[in-house]
Structure formats: C-alpha cells, structure tokens
Motif scaffolding. Structure first.
Motif, mmCIF file in Angstrom:
data_model
loop_
_atom_site.group_PDB
_atom_site.id
_atom_site.type_symbol
_atom_site.label_atom_id
_atom_site.label_comp_id
_atom_site.label_asym_id
_atom_site.label_seq_id
_atom_site.Cartn_x
_atom_site.Cartn_y
_atom_site.Cartn_z
ATOM 1 N N MET A 1 -77.983 28.932 -19.021
ATOM 2 C CA MET A 1 -77.982 27.838 -17.936
ATOM 3 C C MET A 1 -79.404 27.496 -17.409
ATOM 4 O O MET A 1 -80.269 28.385 -17.448
ATOM 5 C CB MET A 1 -77.348 28.357 -16.696
ATOM 6 C CG MET A 1 -75.733 28.735 -16.900
ATOM 7 S SD MET A 1 -74.668 27.268 -17.113
ATOM 8 C CE MET A 1 -73.137 27.860 -17.640
ATOM 9 N N THR A 2 -79.691 26.534 -16.726
ATOM 10 C CA THR A 2 -80.909 26.004 -16.257
ATOM 11 C C THR A 2 -81.240 26.921 -15.097
ATOM 12 O O THR A 2 -80.195 27.130 -14.386
ATOM 13 C CB THR A 2 -81.071 24.621 -16.195
ATOM 14 O OG1 THR A 2 -80.369 24.033 -15.404
ATOM 15 C CG2 THR A 2 -81.155 23.977 -17.597
ATOM 16 N N GLY A 3 -82.444 26.691 -14.496
ATOM 17 C CA GLY A 3 -82.693 27.479 -13.302
ATOM 18 C C GLY A 3 -82.192 26.841 -12.168
ATOM 19 O O GLY A 3 -81.699 27.414 -11.168
ATOM 20 N N ARG A 4 -81.793 25.483 -12.303
ATOM 21 C CA ARG A 4 -81.154 24.615 -11.002
ATOM 22 C C ARG A 4 -79.780 24.932 -10.808
ATOM 23 O O ARG A 4 -79.329 25.216 -9.783
ATOM 24 C CB ARG A 4 -81.574 23.276 -10.978
ATOM 25 C CG ARG A 4 -80.988 22.510 -12.044
ATOM 26 C CD ARG A 4 -81.265 20.925 -11.993
ATOM 27 N NE ARG A 4 -79.988 20.337 -12.975
ATOM 28 C CZ ARG A 4 -79.572 19.262 -12.590
ATOM 29 N NH1 ARG A 4 -79.974 18.523 -11.681
ATOM 30 N NH2 ARG A 4 -78.785 18.745 -13.328
ATOM 31 N N HIS A 6 -78.482 27.685 -11.922
ATOM 32 C CA HIS A 6 -78.565 29.023 -11.559
ATOM 33 C C HIS A 6 -78.796 29.209 -9.847
ATOM 34 O O HIS A 6 -78.099 30.101 -9.187
ATOM 35 C CB HIS A 6 -79.511 30.019 -11.936
ATOM 36 C CG HIS A 6 -79.020 30.442 -13.439
ATOM 37 N ND1 HIS A 6 -77.855 31.148 -13.731
ATOM 38 C CD2 HIS A 6 -79.773 30.572 -14.775
ATOM 39 C CE1 HIS A 6 -77.603 31.523 -15.005
ATOM 40 N NE2 HIS A 6 -78.842 30.965 -15.519
ATOM 41 N N ASP A 7 -79.598 28.648 -9.417
ATOM 42 C CA ASP A 7 -79.578 28.639 -8.050
ATOM 43 C C ASP A 7 -78.764 27.915 -7.113
ATOM 44 O O ASP A 7 -78.228 28.531 -6.267
ATOM 45 C CB ASP A 7 -80.939 27.782 -7.734
ATOM 46 C CG ASP A 7 -82.238 28.700 -7.599
ATOM 47 O OD1 ASP A 7 -82.000 29.788 -7.531
ATOM 48 O OD2 ASP A 7 -83.307 27.821 -8.074
ATOM 49 N N LEU A 8 -78.028 26.809 -7.428
ATOM 50 C CA LEU A 8 -76.895 26.515 -7.213
ATOM 51 C C LEU A 8 -75.603 27.279 -6.934
ATOM 52 O O LEU A 8 -74.828 27.528 -6.282
ATOM 53 C CB LEU A 8 -76.198 25.059 -7.716
ATOM 54 C CG LEU A 8 -75.256 24.281 -7.231
ATOM 55 C CD1 LEU A 8 -75.432 24.004 -5.487
ATOM 56 C CD2 LEU A 8 -74.783 22.827 -7.810
ATOM 57 N N ALA A 9 -75.478 27.878 -8.013
ATOM 58 C CA ALA A 9 -74.327 28.838 -8.225
ATOM 59 C C ALA A 9 -74.651 30.279 -7.443
ATOM 60 O O ALA A 9 -73.615 30.872 -6.979
ATOM 61 C CB ALA A 9 -74.417 29.636 -9.892
ATOM 62 N N ALA A 10 -75.905 30.518 -7.157
ATOM 63 C CA ALA A 10 -76.344 32.033 -6.393
ATOM 64 C C ALA A 10 -75.964 31.645 -4.954
ATOM 65 O O ALA A 10 -75.102 32.294 -4.399
ATOM 66 C CB ALA A 10 -77.838 32.165 -6.607
ATOM 67 N N ILE A 11 -76.263 30.513 -4.498
ATOM 68 C CA ILE A 11 -76.125 29.746 -2.986
ATOM 69 C C ILE A 11 -74.546 29.594 -2.941
ATOM 70 O O ILE A 11 -73.707 30.020 -1.962
ATOM 71 C CB ILE A 11 -76.751 28.664 -2.593
ATOM 72 C CG1 ILE A 11 -76.752 28.567 -1.328
ATOM 73 C CG2 ILE A 11 -76.265 27.452 -3.138
ATOM 74 C CD1 ILE A 11 -77.746 29.497 -0.518
ATOM 75 N N THR A 12 -73.674 29.296 -3.995
ATOM 76 C CA THR A 12 -72.459 29.036 -3.813
ATOM 77 C C THR A 12 -71.656 30.334 -3.694
ATOM 78 O O THR A 12 -70.725 30.495 -2.897
ATOM 79 C CB THR A 12 -71.875 28.414 -5.400
ATOM 80 O OG1 THR A 12 -72.473 27.295 -5.494
ATOM 81 C CG2 THR A 12 -70.261 28.228 -5.290
ATOM 82 N N ALA A 13 -72.250 31.342 -4.549
ATOM 83 C CA ALA A 13 -71.602 32.770 -4.529
ATOM 84 C C ALA A 13 -71.907 33.378 -3.111
ATOM 85 O O ALA A 13 -70.802 34.248 -2.645
ATOM 86 C CB ALA A 13 -72.263 33.748 -5.708
ATOM 87 N N LEU A 14 -72.969 33.216 -2.640
ATOM 88 C CA LEU A 14 -73.454 33.900 -1.359
ATOM 89 C C LEU A 14 -72.698 33.364 -0.149
ATOM 90 O O LEU A 14 -72.202 33.956 0.418
ATOM 91 C CB LEU A 14 -74.999 33.568 -1.125
ATOM 92 C CG LEU A 14 -75.638 34.038 0.277
ATOM 93 C CD1 LEU A 14 -75.306 35.749 0.090
ATOM 94 C CD2 LEU A 14 -76.746 33.663 0.468
ATOM 95 N N SER A 121 -74.436 36.655 -10.132
ATOM 96 C CA SER A 121 -73.832 35.126 -10.061
ATOM 97 C C SER A 121 -74.833 34.925 -11.578
ATOM 98 O O SER A 121 -74.036 33.914 -12.373
ATOM 99 C CB SER A 121 -74.236 34.191 -9.101
ATOM 100 O OG SER A 121 -75.514 33.819 -9.013
ATOM 101 N N HIS A 122 -75.794 35.100 -11.729
ATOM 102 C CA HIS A 122 -76.753 34.755 -12.848
ATOM 103 C C HIS A 122 -76.224 35.268 -14.101
ATOM 104 O O HIS A 122 -75.694 34.368 -15.201
ATOM 105 C CB HIS A 122 -78.189 35.307 -12.853
ATOM 106 C CG HIS A 122 -79.108 34.723 -13.924
ATOM 107 N ND1 HIS A 122 -80.054 33.795 -13.817
ATOM 108 C CD2 HIS A 122 -78.992 35.060 -15.257
ATOM 109 C CE1 HIS A 122 -80.738 33.680 -15.066
ATOM 110 N NE2 HIS A 122 -80.034 34.218 -15.867
ATOM 111 N N LEU A 123 -75.950 36.499 -14.177
ATOM 112 C CA LEU A 123 -75.199 37.109 -15.227
ATOM 113 C C LEU A 123 -73.852 36.320 -15.505
ATOM 114 O O LEU A 123 -73.553 36.190 -16.710
ATOM 115 C CB LEU A 123 -74.770 38.655 -15.206
ATOM 116 C CG LEU A 123 -76.237 39.098 -14.803
ATOM 117 C CD1 LEU A 123 -75.886 40.937 -14.926
ATOM 118 C CD2 LEU A 123 -77.431 38.865 -15.675
ATOM 119 N N LEU A 124 -72.963 36.019 -14.437
ATOM 120 C CA LEU A 124 -71.694 35.550 -14.881
ATOM 121 C C LEU A 124 -71.838 34.172 -15.255
ATOM 122 O O LEU A 124 -71.050 34.094 -16.132
ATOM 123 C CB LEU A 124 -70.810 35.418 -13.337
ATOM 124 C CG LEU A 124 -70.430 36.914 -12.950
ATOM 125 C CD1 LEU A 124 -69.775 36.582 -11.422
ATOM 126 C CD2 LEU A 124 -69.283 37.310 -13.751
#
Ligand code: ZN
Length: 193
Positions: A1-4, A6-14, A121-124
C-alpha cells in the motif's frame, strides 16, 4: 500500500478505537500529538524501503534509506512483523519518556497507543496485498488475505486508488455519522483545553 493509504487507514483505526472504547478524558495537546504519532506509526514499517516518505523528504534520504533497508533485512521483513512492532513499541516508549519533560501536558501513554494502532493498521493493510506480511518472524512465512493471490491488492494500482482509498473515506464518513453523539460528547466533555 502507498503512504497516503496507510495514513488514512491509521487515522481510521485510531478513530474506531477512540469511539468504540469508553471515552477517555485528555488534553487537546495529547489529542494532537496522538494524531501525529498515529500518522507516523502508520508509515513507520516502510522505513525498510528507500522510497519511503521519510527518506524521500530528507536530503540524501534515499541513500540512507537503502542502508537502513538492508540493515532491516530488506522490504517487508522485520519492520513488518509482530517482533518488529514490539521493538518499535519499546523504542517509542523510551523516546516518549525522554520527550515528556518538554511536553508535560501530553499523556504519553495515549500517544504510545496511537502510534501502535497506526503501526498495526499498516501490517493489516499490507496483509491484503499480493506480497503478504511476515507477521510471525523469525518464522519466515508471509501471511496474506485472502489466501488466493489473484484476489489480493497490488500496491499503488487501481484497486488501491479506486476502491481501498475511497472505501476508507466512505467508512470514515459512515463511522462519524453513526457515532455522531459519541464524537460530540468526546469533543465537548472529554477534551480539556
Ligand atoms: Zn509496508
């Protein structure tokens, strides 16, 4: 996955963890630093590749990134495993303890959790890509979902850009709408200014 992504997934998980868990009271600075830590955690595992956002934005970053990548065993190795997450967890814990005196109003426990949520979230997210993730290192097998490789996502290609990324945005909008009362209660009653 690309950085953006991953960042969206991270904030979604948070966001999901904050709104599903019983609400905690925190200072505004804790919330802001936590969001920053979450975004860094969301892309941290990719420091093992020279094209990572961190290396791209630093002078001589690609060169340093190559060396770091080799030191980490190459792309999608130690930083993409539970062992790597535990190592990051310890390092970030001590870094936050070191930084705490200059940000005394920040609850570093919450910041640490926000970082780790981003990292997991990155690993998922990488688990649903073609290459999979070596979750169980030092056991050298890559786990991936779904099991059939053809059904998995190719990083940066149209499924990621046209389905995964917009899908996460829709998920966020739905989640905020369906947990609107909780969101308002958090902002009004649990954020201390
Ligand atoms: Zn990755």
């Amino acid at each position: 996955m690309t950085g953006r992504t991953h960042d969206l997934a991270a904030i979604t998980a948070l966001g999901a963890v904050v709104l599903i868990e019983p609400l905690h009271t925190m200072t505004l600075s804790t919330a802001l630093v936590s969001i920053l830590a979450n975004q860094i955690g969301g892309i941290a595992p990719d420091i093992d590749q020279p094209t990572a956002p961190l290396w791209r934005n630093l002078p001589e970053g690609k060169f340093v990134g190559k060396i770091v990548g080799k030191g980490m065993g190459g792309h999608r190795f130690i930083t993409h495993s539970l062992l790597g997450a535990a190592i990051f967890g310890v390092l970030v814990y001590y870094l936050l303890r070191f930084l705490h005196p200059i940000m005394p109003h920040v609850n570093i426990g919450y910041v640490w959790w926000a970082f780790m949520i981003g990292m997991i979230s990155h690993l998922l997210m990488d688990t649903i890509t073609k290459e999979g993730v070596p979750w169980l290192l030092p056991i050298p097998i890559k786990l991936a979902f779904p099991p059939i490789k053809e059904l998995r996502v190719t990083t940066g290609k149209f499924v990621e850009s046209l389905i995964i990324f917009p899908g996460l945005i829709v998920l966020d909008i739905w989640f905020c709408a369906s947990h609107y009362e909780t969101l308002i209660a958090f902002i009004h009653q649990h954020l201390v200014f």
